[in-house]
Enzyme design. Structure first.
Site, PDB file in Angstrom:
ATOM      1  N   SER A 151       7.477  -1.163   3.134  1.00 56.69           N
ATOM      2  CA  SER A 151       7.704  -0.305   1.970  1.00 56.69           C
ATOM      3  C   SER A 151       8.997   0.505   2.151  1.00 56.69           C
ATOM      4  CB  SER A 151       6.475   0.581   1.736  1.00 56.69           C
ATOM      5  OG  SER A 151       6.513   1.195   0.477  1.00 56.69           O
ATOM      6  N   ASP A 228       0.365  -6.398  -5.361  1.00 62.27           N
ATOM      7  CA  ASP A 228       0.898  -5.077  -4.970  1.00 62.27           C
ATOM      8  C   ASP A 228       1.075  -4.218  -6.216  1.00 62.27           C
ATOM      9  OD1 ASP A 228       2.661  -2.949  -4.178  1.00 62.27           O
ATOM     10  OD2 ASP A 228       3.331  -4.168  -2.489  1.00 62.27           O
ATOM     11  N   HIS A 261      -0.513  -3.677  -1.329  1.00 62.75           N
ATOM     12  CA  HIS A 261       0.542  -2.972  -0.597  1.00 62.75           C
ATOM     13  C   HIS A 261       0.061  -2.399   0.730  1.00 62.75           C
ATOM     14  CE1 HIS A 261       4.586  -1.226  -0.771  1.00 62.75           C
ATOM     15  NE2 HIS A 261       4.106  -0.066  -0.369  1.00 62.75           N
TER      16      HIS A 261
END
Length: 284
Positions: A151, A228, A261
């Site tokens: 991320s 995600d 995610h």
């Protein structure tokens, strides 16, 4: 070389995981980081290393604990180094008001705006201070160094590797923020840390770096979950792929149905990433 303080150490996968603190010259504050050393390093042999960068709200513990990277790094005889995600206790107004700015959200860059530039210098910390510190204290071979992240940390890994490919021999990312200059997370952080001039943002954006001609000599591995929740609004891997194609940059972008995610996603493909780095670092 500043002294480090041992916070805790644990035997793991034949090696050792430790968490440490030290007075950081870059940050002007006490900084924390984690290290995994495989068995060979404990015996004094200098080993390759991957620096692992976690995402928003995380700490120096998160990637080492949640990703399952330690098990696979141990199999390849590779060390792991995990910085914190921001300075702590800088005393900047508003640094604890939101999850995506300030504490836990340093974006692995050096701030230039007056309120933030004294302590928010994670760019220098990741690129220079922490590598020099860890290879001076531990049995780490700094000439065989890779970088990966998740991320916000994926953003950091891509940017640092593209800007300094000689320093970072291998690079990969999980669900990275690929084009931060045009998404809400990046726009908020860049405007705050770097100011309103968008021209200054380009050197902190992997897609724009590729468009400007920055490439890495090895293939970049990126994994992305199709489920995600941040994929379309914040991550935009398709723009990274387009820029890599135009630049002639080798990129293996894998999109996985059903994965989100979380670190459950990272755990599912971490072995491939360690293999990717090991093939490059052990051959260097």
């Amino acid at each position: 070389m500043g002294a480090i303080t041992t916070l805790e150490e644990h035997a793991s996968c034949g090696g050792r995981v430790g968490f440490y603190s030290h007075p950081s010259e870059s940050l002007g504050l006490e900084a924390r980081f984690g290290v995994f050393l495989p068995e060979r390093a404990l015996a004094g042999e200098r080993v390759p290393v991957i620096h692992v960068l976690a995402g928003l709200t995380c700490t120096q513990e998160t990637f080492l604990i949640k990703s399952n990277a330690v098990r696979f790094a141990a199999r390849h005889g590779i060390a792991l180094v995990a910085p914190d995600t921001s300075p702590r206790g800088a005393g900047v107004a508003g640094e604890d008001d939101a999850y995506d700015l300030g504490t836990g959200a340093g974006f692995y860059l050096d701030a230039t705006t007056s309120a933030w530039r004294q302590h928010y210098r994670m760019g220098t910390y990741v690129s220079h201070e922490l590598p020099e510190l860890t290879q001076g204290v531990f049995a780490i071979d700094g000439t065989r160094r890779g970088i990966m992240g998740h991320s916000m940390g994926g953003h950091g890994a891509l940017v640092h590797a593209l800007r300094a490919p000689d320093a970072w021999k291998s690079v990969s990312a999980f669900a990275p923020i690929c084009h931060p200059a045009i998404v809400p997370w990046g726009e908020k952080a860049f405007a705050t840390y770097l100011g309103p001039d968008r021209a200054t943002w380009a050197r902190h954006d992997a897609t724009l770096l590729l468009e400007a001609g920055h490439t890495h000599p090895t293939e970049i591995l990126v994994d992305q979950g199709e489920a995600d929740q941040f994929l379309h609004d914040q991550l935009k891997p398709e723009l990274l792929a387009a820029a890599a194609g135009a630049a002639g940059q080798g990129l293996r972008l894998r999109v996985h149905p059903r994965y989100d995610h979380s670190y459950w996603f990272v755990q599912s493909f971490i072995a491939d990433h360690i293999d990717h780095h090991a093939a490059i670092l052990n051959a260097a």
